[in-house]
Design a protein around this motif. Structure first.
Motif, PDB file in Angstrom:
ATOM      1  N   LEU A   3       0.574  -0.999  -0.041  1.00 49.33           N
ATOM      2  CA  LEU A   3      -0.545  -0.102  -0.223  1.00 49.33           C
ATOM      3  C   LEU A   3       0.785   1.440   0.133  1.00 49.33           C
ATOM      4  O   LEU A   3       0.997   2.159  -0.209  1.00 49.33           O
ATOM      5  N   LYS A   4       1.612   0.946   0.819  1.00 48.74           N
ATOM      6  CA  LYS A   4       2.651   2.136   0.982  1.00 48.74           C
ATOM      7  C   LYS A   4       3.289   2.545  -0.647  1.00 48.74           C
ATOM      8  O   LYS A   4       3.171   3.672  -1.298  1.00 48.74           O
ATOM      9  N   LYS A   5       3.943   1.732  -1.300  1.00 44.81           N
ATOM     10  CA  LYS A   5       4.647   2.261  -2.660  1.00 44.81           C
ATOM     11  C   LYS A   5       3.168   2.627  -4.095  1.00 44.81           C
ATOM     12  O   LYS A   5       3.370   3.070  -4.299  1.00 44.81           O
ATOM     13  N   TYR A   6       1.705   2.070  -3.916  1.00 42.82           N
ATOM     14  CA  TYR A   6       0.941   2.136  -4.315  1.00 42.82           C
ATOM     15  C   TYR A   6       0.305   3.917  -4.102  1.00 42.82           C
ATOM     16  O   TYR A   6       0.238   4.373  -5.155  1.00 42.82           O
ATOM     17  N   LEU A   7       0.714   4.109  -2.919  1.00 43.60           N
ATOM     18  CA  LEU A   7       0.187   5.449  -2.704  1.00 43.60           C
ATOM     19  C   LEU A   7       1.306   6.039  -2.628  1.00 43.60           C
ATOM     20  O   LEU A   7       0.829   8.411  -3.188  1.00 43.60           O
ATOM     21  N   GLN A   8       2.241   5.791  -3.231  1.00 46.58           N
ATOM     22  CA  GLN A   8       3.271   6.923  -4.000  1.00 46.58           C
ATOM     23  C   GLN A   8       2.851   7.229  -5.043  1.00 46.58           C
ATOM     24  O   GLN A   8       3.403   8.957  -5.474  1.00 46.58           O
ATOM     25  N   THR A   9       2.265   6.502  -6.556  1.00 48.96           N
ATOM     26  CA  THR A   9       1.964   6.526  -7.499  1.00 48.96           C
ATOM     27  C   THR A   9       0.270   7.509  -7.133  1.00 48.96           C
ATOM     28  O   THR A   9      -0.064   7.485  -8.742  1.00 48.96           O
ATOM     29  N   GLU A  10      -0.429   6.586  -7.112  1.00 51.59           N
ATOM     30  CA  GLU A  10      -2.266   6.790  -6.905  1.00 51.59           C
ATOM     31  C   GLU A  10      -2.851   7.855  -5.746  1.00 51.59           C
ATOM     32  O   GLU A  10      -2.001   7.391  -4.930  1.00 51.59           O
ATOM     33  N   GLN A  11      -3.805   8.378  -6.122  1.00 50.04           N
ATOM     34  CA  GLN A  11      -4.024   8.784  -4.986  1.00 50.04           C
ATOM     35  C   GLN A  11      -5.553   8.176  -4.485  1.00 50.04           C
ATOM     36  O   GLN A  11      -6.597   7.690  -5.103  1.00 50.04           O
ATOM     37  N   VAL A  12      -5.327   7.947  -3.151  1.00 51.54           N
ATOM     38  CA  VAL A  12      -6.846   6.577  -3.046  1.00 51.54           C
ATOM     39  C   VAL A  12      -7.410   7.205  -1.452  1.00 51.54           C
ATOM     40  O   VAL A  12      -6.837   8.475  -0.798  1.00 51.54           O
ATOM     41  N   GLU A  13      -8.957   8.080  -1.801  1.00 52.02           N
ATOM     42  CA  GLU A  13      -9.538   9.008  -0.647  1.00 52.02           C
ATOM     43  C   GLU A  13     -10.064   8.264   0.296  1.00 52.02           C
ATOM     44  O   GLU A  13     -10.219   8.741   1.264  1.00 52.02           O
ATOM     45  N   ARG A  14     -10.371   6.796  -0.095  1.00 56.79           N
ATOM     46  CA  ARG A  14     -10.897   5.646   1.082  1.00 56.79           C
ATOM     47  C   ARG A  14     -10.270   4.167   0.438  1.00 56.79           C
ATOM     48  O   ARG A  14     -10.516   3.718  -0.210  1.00 56.79           O
ATOM     49  N   PHE A  15     -10.634   3.814   2.282  1.00 56.54           N
ATOM     50  CA  PHE A  15     -10.711   2.287   2.410  1.00 56.54           C
ATOM     51  C   PHE A  15     -11.941   1.282   2.378  1.00 56.54           C
ATOM     52  O   PHE A  15     -13.047   2.442   2.969  1.00 56.54           O
ATOM     53  N   VAL A  16     -11.974   0.636   1.794  1.00 55.37           N
ATOM     54  CA  VAL A  16     -13.626   0.076   2.052  1.00 55.37           C
ATOM     55  C   VAL A  16     -13.178  -2.010   2.459  1.00 55.37           C
ATOM     56  O   VAL A  16     -12.238  -2.221   1.423  1.00 55.37           O
ATOM     57  N   VAL A  17     -13.740  -1.874   3.145  1.00 56.22           N
ATOM     58  CA  VAL A  17     -12.579  -2.903   3.859  1.00 56.22           C
ATOM     59  C   VAL A  17     -14.025  -4.147   3.797  1.00 56.22           C
ATOM     60  O   VAL A  17     -15.529  -3.805   4.338  1.00 56.22           O
ATOM     61  N   GLY A  18     -14.271  -5.169   3.668  1.00 56.41           N
ATOM     62  CA  GLY A  18     -15.366  -7.000   3.719  1.00 56.41           C
ATOM     63  C   GLY A  18     -15.792  -7.316   4.730  1.00 56.41           C
ATOM     64  O   GLY A  18     -14.390  -7.417   5.735  1.00 56.41           O
ATOM     65  N   GLU A  19     -16.073  -7.072   5.337  1.00 61.09           N
ATOM     66  CA  GLU A  19     -16.884  -7.154   6.995  1.00 61.09           C
ATOM     67  C   GLU A  19     -17.344  -8.554   7.293  1.00 61.09           C
ATOM     68  O   GLU A  19     -18.937  -8.893   6.652  1.00 61.09           O
ATOM     69  N   SER A  63     -14.078 -15.072  11.771  1.00 61.74           N
ATOM     70  CA  SER A  63     -12.925 -14.531  11.076  1.00 61.74           C
ATOM     71  C   SER A  63     -12.888 -12.518  11.455  1.00 61.74           C
ATOM     72  O   SER A  63     -12.513 -12.116  11.062  1.00 61.74           O
ATOM     73  N   ALA A  64     -13.998 -12.243  12.309  1.00 58.74           N
ATOM     74  CA  ALA A  64     -13.912 -10.643  12.743  1.00 58.74           C
ATOM     75  C   ALA A  64     -13.605 -10.364  13.058  1.00 58.74           C
ATOM     76  O   ALA A  64     -12.443  -9.029  13.028  1.00 58.74           O
ATOM     77  N   HIS A  65     -12.342 -10.939  13.759  1.00 57.38           N
ATOM     78  CA  HIS A  65     -11.097 -10.575  15.084  1.00 57.38           C
ATOM     79  C   HIS A  65     -10.044 -10.317  14.098  1.00 57.38           C
ATOM     80  O   HIS A  65      -9.240  -9.720  14.248  1.00 57.38           O
ATOM     81  N   HIS A  66     -10.163 -10.782  13.265  1.00 54.83           N
ATOM     82  CA  HIS A  66      -8.897 -11.015  12.043  1.00 54.83           C
ATOM     83  C   HIS A  66      -8.623  -9.605  11.081  1.00 54.83           C
ATOM     84  O   HIS A  66      -7.792  -9.187  11.010  1.00 54.83           O
ATOM     85  N   VAL A  67      -9.926  -9.821  10.890  1.00 55.77           N
ATOM     86  CA  VAL A  67     -10.157  -8.541   9.906  1.00 55.77           C
ATOM     87  C   VAL A  67     -10.233  -7.474  10.835  1.00 55.77           C
ATOM     88  O   VAL A  67     -10.234  -6.062  10.565  1.00 55.77           O
ATOM     89  N   LYS A  68     -11.033  -6.612  12.145  1.00 54.39           N
ATOM     90  CA  LYS A  68     -10.781  -5.493  13.288  1.00 54.39           C
ATOM     91  C   LYS A  68      -9.496  -5.210  13.561  1.00 54.39           C
ATOM     92  O   LYS A  68      -8.722  -4.430  13.196  1.00 54.39           O
TER      93      LYS A  68
END
Length: 138
Positions: free
Chosen positions: A40-56, A67-72
């Motif tokens: 992600l650090k490498k990706y964000l050097q070249t692309e602008q991301v305004e929001r993350f969406v994570v599957g719950e 698996s909810a505690h892993h996602v948390k």
């Protein structure tokens, strides 16, 4: 700016991203959880991301799945590492089944269909597309 979605698993994380106009969700990659922050650090050097969406992960009765505690933990890591990027959670029930159905309908060969990373990638894309559709109605 783009929106990036994650289908988190302890072995693989499927990643999808929108186009800059946030109209279409595209599959991006599958990464091992140990490598996600560097990726992600490498990706964000070249692309602008305004929001993350994570599957719950939820069970049929709407309670958190095993698996909810892993996602948390993953969400906490994202928040700590990228505090400027807000995170939305999206119900991920049935995304893996939907992804498997898409793969089956695509006509790809049996060996390619057994690639679990492909399922994770498509699941992340389905998550992101559903987030985009929900956002369009708000």
């Amino acid at each position: 700016m783009r929106v990036m979605a994650f289908d988190y698993g302890t072995k693989r994380i499927g990643i999808a991203v929108t186009d800059p106009l946030q109209m279409i969700a595209n599959s991006l990659d599958t990464i091992h959880p140990l490598h996600i922050i560097d990726y992600l650090k490498k990706y964000l050097q070249t692309e602008q991301v305004e929001r993350f969406v994570v599957g719950e992960p939820k069970q049929m009765d709407n309670t958190p799945s095993q698996s909810a505690h892993h996602v948390k933990g993953f969400v906490n890591l994202l928040t700590k590492t990228f505090p400027e990027i807000p995170i939305d959670m999206v119900d991920e029930r049935f995304t893996s089944k939907m992804a498997s159905a898409v793969i089956l309908q695509s006509g790809i060969n049996k060996k390619a269909r057994q690639n679990k990373g492909l399922v994770d990638n498509i699941s992340a894309t389905i998550l992101l597309q559903s987030w985009l559709e929900r956002k369009a109605y708000l």
